[in-house]
Design an enzyme around this catalytic site. Sequence first.
Site, PDB file in Angstrom:
ATOM      1  N   GLY A  47       0.834  -1.197   0.000  1.00  0.00           N
ATOM      2  CA  GLY A  47       0.000   0.000   0.000  1.00  0.00           C
ATOM      3  C   GLY A  47       0.866   1.242   0.000  1.00  0.00           C
ATOM      4  O   GLY A  47       2.016   1.212   0.453  1.00  0.00           O
ATOM      5  N   GLN A  52       2.855   9.984   1.207  1.00  0.00           N
ATOM      6  CA  GLN A  52       4.151   9.291   1.223  1.00  0.00           C
ATOM      7  C   GLN A  52       5.016   9.634   0.018  1.00  0.00           C
ATOM      8  O   GLN A  52       6.211   9.342   0.015  1.00  0.00           O
ATOM      9  CB  GLN A  52       3.951   7.771   1.289  1.00  0.00           C
ATOM     10  CG  GLN A  52       3.340   7.289   2.599  1.00  0.00           C
ATOM     11  CD  GLN A  52       3.234   5.787   2.632  1.00  0.00           C
ATOM     12  OE1 GLN A  52       2.250   5.216   2.165  1.00  0.00           O
ATOM     13  NE2 GLN A  52       4.268   5.122   3.135  1.00  0.00           N
ATOM     14  N   CYS A  91       5.978  -0.117   7.185  1.00  0.00           N
ATOM     15  CA  CYS A  91       5.582   1.014   6.344  1.00  0.00           C
ATOM     16  C   CYS A  91       6.775   1.450   5.507  1.00  0.00           C
ATOM     17  O   CYS A  91       7.899   1.532   6.009  1.00  0.00           O
ATOM     18  CB  CYS A  91       5.117   2.162   7.237  1.00  0.00           C
ATOM     19  SG  CYS A  91       4.619   3.633   6.329  1.00  0.00           S
ATOM     20  N   LEU A  92       6.519   1.738   4.233  1.00  0.00           N
ATOM     21  CA  LEU A  92       7.613   2.161   3.355  1.00  0.00           C
ATOM     22  C   LEU A  92       8.249   3.470   3.826  1.00  0.00           C
ATOM     23  O   LEU A  92       9.400   3.747   3.479  1.00  0.00           O
ATOM     24  CB  LEU A  92       7.103   2.317   1.913  1.00  0.00           C
ATOM     25  CG  LEU A  92       6.637   1.013   1.238  1.00  0.00           C
ATOM     26  CD1 LEU A  92       6.046   1.314  -0.134  1.00  0.00           C
ATOM     27  CD2 LEU A  92       7.775   0.013   1.127  1.00  0.00           C
ATOM     28  N   HIS A 133      -4.419   1.184   7.678  1.00  0.00           N
ATOM     29  CA  HIS A 133      -3.067   1.767   7.734  1.00  0.00           C
ATOM     30  C   HIS A 133      -2.942   2.927   6.746  1.00  0.00           C
ATOM     31  O   HIS A 133      -2.458   4.007   7.091  1.00  0.00           O
ATOM     32  CB  HIS A 133      -2.044   0.662   7.420  1.00  0.00           C
ATOM     33  CG  HIS A 133      -0.621   1.119   7.342  1.00  0.00           C
ATOM     34  ND1 HIS A 133       0.366   0.671   8.201  1.00  0.00           N
ATOM     35  CD2 HIS A 133       0.004   1.981   6.494  1.00  0.00           C
ATOM     36  CE1 HIS A 133       1.514   1.258   7.892  1.00  0.00           C
ATOM     37  NE2 HIS A 133       1.329   2.041   6.852  1.00  0.00           N
ATOM     38  N   GLU A 134      -3.400   2.701   5.514  1.00  0.00           N
ATOM     39  CA  GLU A 134      -3.259   3.737   4.482  1.00  0.00           C
ATOM     40  C   GLU A 134      -4.162   4.939   4.768  1.00  0.00           C
ATOM     41  O   GLU A 134      -3.762   6.090   4.544  1.00  0.00           O
ATOM     42  CB  GLU A 134      -3.554   3.162   3.093  1.00  0.00           C
ATOM     43  CG  GLU A 134      -2.619   2.047   2.631  1.00  0.00           C
ATOM     44  CD  GLU A 134      -1.148   2.379   2.791  1.00  0.00           C
ATOM     45  OE1 GLU A 134      -0.758   3.559   2.640  1.00  0.00           O
ATOM     46  OE2 GLU A 134      -0.373   1.447   3.090  1.00  0.00           O
ATOM     47  N   HIS A 137      -2.649   7.319   7.099  1.00  0.00           N
ATOM     48  CA  HIS A 137      -1.690   8.243   6.462  1.00  0.00           C
ATOM     49  C   HIS A 137      -2.390   9.535   6.033  1.00  0.00           C
ATOM     50  O   HIS A 137      -1.797  10.608   6.079  1.00  0.00           O
ATOM     51  CB  HIS A 137      -1.065   7.604   5.218  1.00  0.00           C
ATOM     52  CG  HIS A 137       0.126   6.733   5.504  1.00  0.00           C
ATOM     53  ND1 HIS A 137       1.298   7.201   6.043  1.00  0.00           N
ATOM     54  CD2 HIS A 137       0.333   5.406   5.293  1.00  0.00           C
ATOM     55  CE1 HIS A 137       2.170   6.210   6.158  1.00  0.00           C
ATOM     56  NE2 HIS A 137       1.609   5.104   5.716  1.00  0.00           N
TER      57      HIS A 137
HETATM   58 NI    NI Z   1       2.532   3.249   5.635  1.00  0.00          NI
END
Ligand code: NI
Length: 156
Positions: A47, A52, A91-92, A133-134, A137
């Site tokens: 995701g 991000q 998480c990226l 999670h997304e 963000h």
């Molecule tokens: Ni993330």
Amino acid sequence: MAILEIKKAGDPVLKEVCQPVEGHINKKMRQLLDDMAETMYQADGVGLAAPQVGIPLRIVVIDCMDDHGLLELINPRITFREGTATDTEGCLSVPDIYGEVERSAVVKAEYLNRFGKKQHITAKGLLARCIQHELDHLEGQLFIDIAQSLRRKEKA
Ligand code: NI
């Protein structure tokens, strides 16, 4: 298509409450969706949210390698939650850190697709976790802000 730079924790864009996409979903917006998906796949993520990649808009791409395939969510909103489940997240934007996070076990969400058409999805398991999670963000919240415990990935 292009690979975008993934912003890391500490970048103020990750703390922003993102703005909704207003009006017609244009070619530039669809290009952003394409670039976000390419960036997510290249980084081996499941995701990616627009903040991000430095864009504080309510846009998310998700691919949990399930029957849903690539999901492109514009202005997503969770409309129903049921149960709780705790599992490991990463998480990226927070490389090499993992943590246990409690989430709703089942969620329903509505969103616009790339053609501006309203869609509904019911998700459980990894996809439910990923959606939550997304969407966090988009509120400027990272999983490390709400994790019950955190650990650093062991160096191989
Ligand atoms: Ni993330």
